[in-house]
Write a protein that holds these residues in place. Structure first.
Motif, short mmCIF file in Angstrom:
data_model
loop_
_atom_site.label_atom_id
_atom_site.label_comp_id
_atom_site.label_asym_id
_atom_site.label_seq_id
_atom_site.Cartn_x
_atom_site.Cartn_y
_atom_site.Cartn_z
N LYS A 306 20.82 10.10 61.16
CA LYS A 306 20.48 11.12 60.17
C LYS A 306 21.67 11.44 59.25
CE LYS A 306 17.05 13.32 63.18
NZ LYS A 306 16.65 14.56 63.87
N TYR A 307 21.39 12.07 58.13
CA TYR A 307 22.42 12.48 57.17
C TYR A 307 22.50 14.00 57.16
CZ TYR A 307 24.99 12.62 52.66
OH TYR A 307 25.91 12.82 51.66
N CYS A 308 23.58 14.54 57.70
CA CYS A 308 23.83 16.00 57.64
C CYS A 308 24.53 16.28 56.32
CB CYS A 308 24.71 16.44 58.81
SG CYS A 308 23.94 16.22 60.42
N LYS A 309 23.76 16.36 55.26
CA LYS A 309 24.33 16.46 53.91
C LYS A 309 24.80 17.87 53.58
CE LYS A 309 21.54 15.79 50.40
NZ LYS A 309 20.70 15.08 49.41
N PRO A 310 26.06 18.00 53.12
CA PRO A 310 26.54 19.32 52.70
C PRO A 310 25.73 19.85 51.52
CG PRO A 310 28.35 17.76 52.94
CD PRO A 310 27.08 16.97 53.00
N SER A 311 25.66 21.15 51.39
CA SER A 311 24.87 21.77 50.33
C SER A 311 25.42 21.43 48.95
CB SER A 311 24.88 23.30 50.50
OG SER A 311 24.34 23.94 49.36
N GLU A 312 24.55 20.94 48.05
CA GLU A 312 24.97 20.60 46.70
C GLU A 312 25.41 21.85 45.92
OE1 GLU A 312 21.95 18.40 44.75
OE2 GLU A 312 21.99 16.74 46.19
N LYS A 313 24.85 22.99 46.28
CA LYS A 313 25.20 24.24 45.58
C LYS A 313 26.57 24.76 45.98
CE LYS A 313 20.40 25.81 45.14
NZ LYS A 313 19.42 26.86 45.50
N LEU A 314 26.99 24.47 47.21
CA LEU A 314 28.23 25.04 47.74
C LEU A 314 29.43 24.10 47.69
CD1 LEU A 314 26.78 26.91 50.84
CD2 LEU A 314 27.14 27.78 48.54
N GLY A 315 29.23 22.82 47.44
CA GLY A 315 30.35 21.88 47.36
C GLY A 315 29.99 20.52 47.89
N LYS A 316 30.93 19.57 47.76
CA LYS A 316 30.60 18.20 48.14
C LYS A 316 30.87 17.90 49.61
CE LYS A 316 34.94 15.78 47.00
NZ LYS A 316 35.15 14.86 48.09
N ASP A 317 31.64 18.74 50.30
CA ASP A 317 31.90 18.45 51.71
C ASP A 317 31.71 19.71 52.56
OD1 ASP A 317 34.36 20.00 51.70
OD2 ASP A 317 35.38 18.28 50.81
N TRP A 318 31.86 19.56 53.88
CA TRP A 318 31.58 20.67 54.79
C TRP A 318 32.65 21.76 54.75
CZ3 TRP A 318 27.11 21.99 56.42
CH2 TRP A 318 26.10 21.02 56.53
N ASN A 319 33.86 21.43 54.34
CA ASN A 319 34.86 22.49 54.20
C ASN A 319 34.57 23.35 52.97
OD1 ASN A 319 38.12 23.17 53.22
ND2 ASN A 319 37.33 23.81 55.22
N ASP A 320 34.10 22.72 51.89
CA ASP A 320 33.67 23.48 50.71
C ASP A 320 32.56 24.46 51.11
OD1 ASP A 320 35.41 22.22 49.02
OD2 ASP A 320 33.94 20.81 48.22
N THR A 321 31.62 23.96 51.91
CA THR A 321 30.50 24.78 52.37
C THR A 321 30.99 25.94 53.22
OG1 THR A 321 29.08 22.81 52.37
CG2 THR A 321 28.29 24.73 53.59
N LEU A 322 31.92 25.68 54.12
CA LEU A 322 32.46 26.73 54.97
C LEU A 322 33.18 27.80 54.15
CD1 LEU A 322 33.14 27.90 57.79
CD2 LEU A 322 35.18 26.44 57.79
#
Length: 362
Positions: A306-322
């Protein structure tokens, strides 16, 4: 106008990328037994044994110094394609770079130098960077340090240790992240980021969910960097108390199929010995063209990934999202604090003032 023979073009095509880059003043750092990365653009990866390069951020790749000069070195020039070719040919042939087929790099087994660690086992600089700059919770930072996968060196850099999943006492490599900003030295990134020399191919930074009690996790999540892996785990605490359970989090330090394949194999072997099986596999790579392409290539071979895709609204990676999530938390906290401090009459006055402003705008 310059003209080149077929023999000269063939020589330029086969010239060593590493030797040419050094002669052209393009800073590289050795990040593995058969890998170099660009200092200015760390998404540039060179594999000397294949005399090839891949510029991940732009999805550009090629073989030989001529291709490297044309597609990387002269990529932002105003020259047309013919002019780029002629200039690249001239630069490569006058650089003195030898044939890439005979280029050899030193291959030694990784040795963990404990002398580089902070003498008092402190992680104060690393703690401040990960918490204040990257939004990672104090509990997660402390847990990783306790589990001996996170350390600080004498210069205050963060060391993400690559522990062998089959023997957690063995360190197979290190991902190093600087905590001081220096754009002049490190380019647009601003901080040191590298893999320790001779780090073992096929391994990466990894950690397991707390509370496994020596058992092997039945789920794996892969990421492009140690900080993204940690950020994803930290965000999982929002939905699950204590964070995601029964899971192994792995950093590939880029988009490396050999790391993906290696950890799938190693984890499956461990589980088999325990009489269990691997349940789920997912990729938490960046939400960009390079990340999406990597996911497609993996899913073409493993359809259940599966692809755990980071949110496009919050940033390109999981640290951006955090980090975006932390800001939202802070905003809510400030809003609650303001409501508590201001008297009801004052709040009503402000509301009335805002309504008058809206009427005037109409």
């Amino acid at each position: 106008m310059l003209a080149f023979t077929k023999e000269q073009i063939k020589a330029a095509n086969s010239a060593s990328i590493v030797e040419y880059a050094r002669s052209a003043g393009i800073a590289l750092r050795q990040t593995g037994s058969d890998e170099f990365k660009g200092v200015e653009h760390d998404s540039l990866v060179i594999t000397p044994s294949k005399n090839s390069f891949y510029w991940n951020s732009r999805q550009v790749h090629g073989k030989g110094a001529l291709s490297f000069s044309t597609l990387y070195e002269l990529s932002d020039s105003n020259l047309n394609e013919k002019e780029k070719f002629l200039k690249a040919m001239d630069k490569v042939l006058t650089s003195g770079a030898g044939d890439g087929k005979v280029y050899q790099i030193e291959k030694e087994p990784f040795k963990f130098d404990k002398n580089q660690l902070d003498s008092e086992n402190k992680i104060n600089r690393v703690w401040g960077y990960l918490h204040n700059q990257r939004g990672i919770s104090s509990q997660t930072i402390d847990q990783l340090h306790k589990d001996k996968v996170l350390a600080q060196d004498k210069f205050g850099n963060a060391l993400f240790l690559w522990l062998d999943p089959k023997d957690r006492q063995k360190v197979k490599g290190i991902s190093k992240q600087g905590t001081r900003i220096n754009y002049q030295k490190y380019g647009r990134r601003g901080t040191l980021k590298m893999i320790e020399k001779n780090s073992t191919k096929g391994y990466g930074f990894s950690f397991d969910s707390p509370g496994m009690s020596g058992k092997t996790p039945e789920n794996i999540r892969f990421f492009e960097s140690p900080i993204d892996a940690i950020s994803f785990f930290d965000l999982s605490k929002v939905k699950v108390k204590g964070g995601m359970k029964n899971t192994r989090f792995v950093s590939m330090d880029g988009l490396k199929k050999e790391v993906f394949n290696s950890y799938i194999t190693k984890t499956a072997e461990q589980l088999q010995k325990e009489g269990r099986t691997l349940k789920t596999v997912a990729l938490g790579v960046d939400n960009d063209e390079a990340g999406k392409k990597f996911v497609k290539e993996i899913q073409a071979k493993f359809s259940n990934v599966k692809y755990c895709k980071p949110s496009e609204k919050l940033g390109k990676d999981w640290n951006d999202t955090l980090k975006a999530y932390r800001k939202m938390q802070e905003g809510k906290a400030q809003s609650k604090e303001t409501t508590k401090i201001l008297p009801r009459q004052e709040l009503e006055k402000r509301a009335a003032y805002l309504r008058r402003g809206q009427e005037l705008e109409r």
